[in-house]
Write a protein that holds these residues in place. Structure first.
Motif, PDB file in Angstrom:
ATOM      1  N   LEU A  10       1.162   4.248  -2.952  1.00 57.94           N
ATOM      2  CA  LEU A  10       1.074   5.686  -2.682  1.00 57.94           C
ATOM      3  C   LEU A  10       2.278   6.411  -3.258  1.00 57.94           C
ATOM      4  CD1 LEU A  10      -0.176   8.162  -1.308  1.00 57.94           C
ATOM      5  CD2 LEU A  10       1.043   7.484   0.796  1.00 57.94           C
ATOM      6  N   LEU A  11       3.475   5.860  -3.012  1.00 53.04           N
ATOM      7  CA  LEU A  11       4.699   6.512  -3.482  1.00 53.04           C
ATOM      8  C   LEU A  11       4.765   6.547  -5.006  1.00 53.04           C
ATOM      9  CD1 LEU A  11       7.302   4.997  -0.972  1.00 53.04           C
ATOM     10  CD2 LEU A  11       6.361   7.313  -0.969  1.00 53.04           C
ATOM     11  N   ILE A  12       4.403   5.449  -5.656  1.00 55.78           N
ATOM     12  CA  ILE A  12       4.485   5.420  -7.119  1.00 55.78           C
ATOM     13  C   ILE A  12       3.407   6.322  -7.730  1.00 55.78           C
ATOM     14  CG2 ILE A  12       2.972   3.426  -7.515  1.00 55.78           C
ATOM     15  CD1 ILE A  12       6.222   4.314  -9.404  1.00 55.78           C
ATOM     16  N   SER A  13       2.290   6.487  -7.059  1.00 54.87           N
ATOM     17  CA  SER A  13       1.259   7.398  -7.550  1.00 54.87           C
ATOM     18  C   SER A  13       1.744   8.846  -7.487  1.00 54.87           C
ATOM     19  CB  SER A  13      -0.027   7.236  -6.736  1.00 54.87           C
ATOM     20  OG  SER A  13      -0.568   5.940  -6.895  1.00 54.87           O
ATOM     21  N   LEU A  62      14.271  -2.364 -11.185  1.00 51.32           N
ATOM     22  CA  LEU A  62      13.354  -3.340 -10.596  1.00 51.32           C
ATOM     23  C   LEU A  62      12.090  -2.602 -10.146  1.00 51.32           C
ATOM     24  CD1 LEU A  62      15.845  -5.441  -8.417  1.00 51.32           C
ATOM     25  CD2 LEU A  62      14.984  -5.953 -10.710  1.00 51.32           C
ATOM     26  N   TRP A  63      11.014  -2.766 -10.894  1.00 48.78           N
ATOM     27  CA  TRP A  63       9.750  -2.095 -10.606  1.00 48.78           C
ATOM     28  C   TRP A  63       8.731  -3.144 -10.149  1.00 48.78           C
ATOM     29  CZ3 TRP A  63       9.501   3.161 -10.705  1.00 48.78           C
ATOM     30  CH2 TRP A  63      10.558   3.831 -11.330  1.00 48.78           C
ATOM     31  N   PRO A  64       8.239  -3.040  -8.918  1.00 48.71           N
ATOM     32  CA  PRO A  64       7.398  -4.101  -8.337  1.00 48.71           C
ATOM     33  C   PRO A  64       6.198  -4.526  -9.173  1.00 48.71           C
ATOM     34  CG  PRO A  64       8.129  -2.632  -6.605  1.00 48.71           C
ATOM     35  CD  PRO A  64       8.594  -2.023  -7.899  1.00 48.71           C
ATOM     36  N   ASN A  65       5.387  -3.576  -9.629  1.00 46.57           N
ATOM     37  CA  ASN A  65       4.185  -3.979 -10.363  1.00 46.57           C
ATOM     38  C   ASN A  65       4.518  -4.693 -11.664  1.00 46.57           C
ATOM     39  OD1 ASN A  65       2.105  -3.167  -8.615  1.00 46.57           O
ATOM     40  ND2 ASN A  65       2.307  -1.031  -9.262  1.00 46.57           N
ATOM     41  N   ARG A  66       5.575  -4.259 -12.343  1.00 48.46           N
ATOM     42  CA  ARG A  66       5.971  -4.933 -13.594  1.00 48.46           C
ATOM     43  C   ARG A  66       6.269  -6.409 -13.339  1.00 48.46           C
ATOM     44  NH1 ARG A  66      10.243  -0.720 -16.472  1.00 48.46           N
ATOM     45  NH2 ARG A  66       9.022   1.179 -16.083  1.00 48.46           N
ATOM     46  N   VAL A  67       6.879  -6.681 -12.195  1.00 48.80           N
ATOM     47  CA  VAL A  67       7.250  -8.054 -11.868  1.00 48.80           C
ATOM     48  C   VAL A  67       6.051  -8.848 -11.369  1.00 48.80           C
ATOM     49  CG1 VAL A  67       8.698  -9.496 -10.384  1.00 48.80           C
ATOM     50  CG2 VAL A  67       9.624  -7.372 -11.337  1.00 48.80           C
ATOM     51  N   ALA A 124       0.830  -1.198   0.000  1.00 42.78           N
ATOM     52  CA  ALA A 124       0.000   0.000   0.000  1.00 42.78           C
ATOM     53  C   ALA A 124       0.869   1.254   0.000  1.00 42.78           C
ATOM     54  CB  ALA A 124      -0.940  -0.010   1.197  1.00 42.78           C
ATOM     55  N   ILE A 125       1.961   1.227   0.771  1.00 49.79           N
ATOM     56  CA  ILE A 125       2.871   2.377   0.819  1.00 49.79           C
ATOM     57  C   ILE A 125       3.510   2.582  -0.553  1.00 49.79           C
ATOM     58  CG2 ILE A 125       4.993   3.278   1.833  1.00 49.79           C
ATOM     59  CD1 ILE A 125       4.255   1.844   4.413  1.00 49.79           C
ATOM     60  N   TYR A 126       3.911   1.478  -1.195  1.00 47.81           N
ATOM     61  CA  TYR A 126       4.519   1.598  -2.520  1.00 47.81           C
ATOM     62  C   TYR A 126       3.526   2.197  -3.514  1.00 47.81           C
ATOM     63  CZ  TYR A 126       6.503   0.609  -7.054  1.00 47.81           C
ATOM     64  OH  TYR A 126       6.969   0.753  -8.330  1.00 47.81           O
ATOM     65  N   LYS A 156       9.082  -7.223   3.080  1.00 44.46           N
ATOM     66  CA  LYS A 156       8.069  -8.113   2.499  1.00 44.46           C
ATOM     67  C   LYS A 156       7.910  -7.844   1.002  1.00 44.46           C
ATOM     68  CE  LYS A 156       5.390  -8.839   6.740  1.00 44.46           C
ATOM     69  NZ  LYS A 156       4.050  -8.697   7.399  1.00 44.46           N
ATOM     70  N   LEU A 157       7.896  -6.571   0.626  1.00 47.55           N
ATOM     71  CA  LEU A 157       7.784  -6.233  -0.784  1.00 47.55           C
ATOM     72  C   LEU A 157       9.006  -6.710  -1.550  1.00 47.55           C
ATOM     73  CD1 LEU A 157       6.379  -4.799  -3.142  1.00 47.55           C
ATOM     74  CD2 LEU A 157       7.500  -2.669  -2.413  1.00 47.55           C
ATOM     75  N   ALA A 158      10.194  -6.495  -0.980  1.00 47.57           N
ATOM     76  CA  ALA A 158      11.428  -6.935  -1.639  1.00 47.57           C
ATOM     77  C   ALA A 158      11.412  -8.440  -1.875  1.00 47.57           C
ATOM     78  CB  ALA A 158      12.640  -6.534  -0.801  1.00 47.57           C
TER      79      ALA A 158
END
Length: 403
Positions: free
Chosen positions: A6-9, A123-128, A2-4, A155-157
């Motif tokens: 927000l940050l990417i938005s 390394l972009w989380p949503n792409r992966v 959720a934090i990611y 956890k995201l990593a």
């Protein structure tokens, strides 16, 4: 996560606002997944941050296509110059979509991607996490500071890294950091620093006027300089010219939009200046190379190169490209981006490290003779000679692709 989101938005809003304010409406559209070619047939999506990362991928990508001619390459970059280079090389290319789920799905629609290869630190989380095809990482780089950033979201990593199918890192330290963050054992490919395979096919044509006005033996290059470095470089040039009045400097800033400011600095030092962007070709004590895409020409023209980004907190630029051209290498102490390469240079006494204008002037004087430049250039080439079997790397990579 959720934090990611927000940050990417927030990042996306800033990026789109900059594009719209600049009137670059097509850029904003591409960032949101609209527009661009949608060629038929299966493709590999290759993502590189900009020119340097794209250029470093070319030897691998070229051989990959020889082994898998059924797969075409579609390129995305974060910069317009990277996209321009990709198109000049014959690839379909657009600006990379933002890491927003709706933008990514829009970008993927109508494009038959069978795999995603991302370069170095991209390394972009949503792409992966949401891609319907495997993600592979080529030349992966994980610095200590970047690892600390990822470590704030363990956890995201771990989720991202466990969803990556294969990673080839550029140095052992990056592999250690990725493993600590959660990269599985079975996803670890060979260690290979792709910058060692500099590809000359991207070289622009030489300018005969530059060749005539800036002889290699008396010309040195300050490559990809940043704010805070030019003052030291120009002071060193003034000091070095007291020993050799024929000495000429090609000063190539990392960001050409700073050229007016740098030109004022050159004048304040009492040096005459020619500016590449205006077509000024007279022989001057300083050529301000305030254009894009010509760095290979400047490497070819200089017997000595100061590799910038190393006197500030930029962690240094690549030594591989100037070494390819046989240049004698000088750099500052901040070289973390290419730590293993600079370690090899130091171990072989194949580069000079400086911190001040006086030290830089002394280094230039020590390499004043053409024979000294040639000897140092050969030493740098030998120290940075590629040791990885690129055929083995490509074979390992191809094995990860779907049939």
């Amino acid at each position: 996560m959720a934090i990611y989101r927000l940050l990417i938005s927030i990042f996306a809003l800033i990026t789109l606002a900059k594009a719209l304010v600049s009137g670059k409406f097509s850029d904003a559209g591409e960032r949101l997944g609209f527009g661009g070619p949608r060629p038929k047939g299966p493709h590999i999506w290759l993502h590189a941050a900009s020119n340097g990362e794209l250029a470093s991928s070319l030897p691998v990508i070229t051989e990959l296509q020889e082994k898998r001619p059924d797969l075409s390459i579609f390129v995305t970059c974060n910069t317009a110059t990277g996209v321009a280079l990709a198109r000049a090389l014959g690839y379909a290319a657009v600006l990379a979509p933002l890491d927003l789920r709706h933008a990514l799905r829009r970008f993927w629609k109508g494009r038959d991607f069978v795999a995603h290869i991302t370069m170095e630190a991209e390394l972009w989380p949503n792409r992966v996490l949401i891609a319907p095809f495997p993600t592979l990482v080529l030349g992966a780089r994980m610095t200590e500071s970047t690892a600390k950033g990822w470590g704030r979201f363990p956890k995201l990593a771990a989720r991202v890294l466990t969803n990556i199918q294969w990673v080839s890192v550029q140095d052992a330290a990056s592999l250690d950091r990725l493993s600590q963050l959660g990269l599985p054992q079975d996803a670890r490919g060979p260690v290979a620093d792709l910058k060692a395979y500099y590809d000359p096919q991207t070289l622009p044509k030489r300018d005969p006027q530059i060749v005539a006005d800036y002889p290699r033996a008396v010309t040195w290059l300050a490559a990809s300089t940043h704010e805070g470095e030019e003052d030291i470089i120009l002071d060193a040039h003034v000091k070095a010219r007291r020993i050799n009045p024929e000495l000429r400097l090609i000063l190539a800033p990392r960001h050409p939009h700073r050229a007016d400011q740098i030109a004022e600095m050159i004048a304040e030092k009492g040096l005459d200046c020619a500016r590449r962007s205006t077509g000024d070709s007279h022989a001057a004590s300083v050529l301000l190379a305030d254009t894009m895409g010509e760095m290979p020409n400047w490497y070819r023209q200089a017997g000595r190169v100061f590799i910038a980004g190393s006197l500030t907190d930029r962690r240094g630029h690549t030594p591989y490209e100037p070494a390819y051209f046989g240049c004698a290498l000088i750099h500052g102490p901040d070289t973390g981006n290419f730590a293993s390469a600079y370690d090899r240079l130091a171990q072989n006494n194949a580069a000079i490290c400086v911190e001040t204008a006086d030290q830089l002037a002394e280094a230039l004087a020590s390499l004043d003779a053409e024979s000294a430049q040639e000897k140092a250039g050969i030493a740098a080439q030998n120290a940075l000679r590629a040791v990885t079997n690129i055929d083995g790397l490509v074979t390992d990579l191809v094995a990860q692709l779907p049939e």
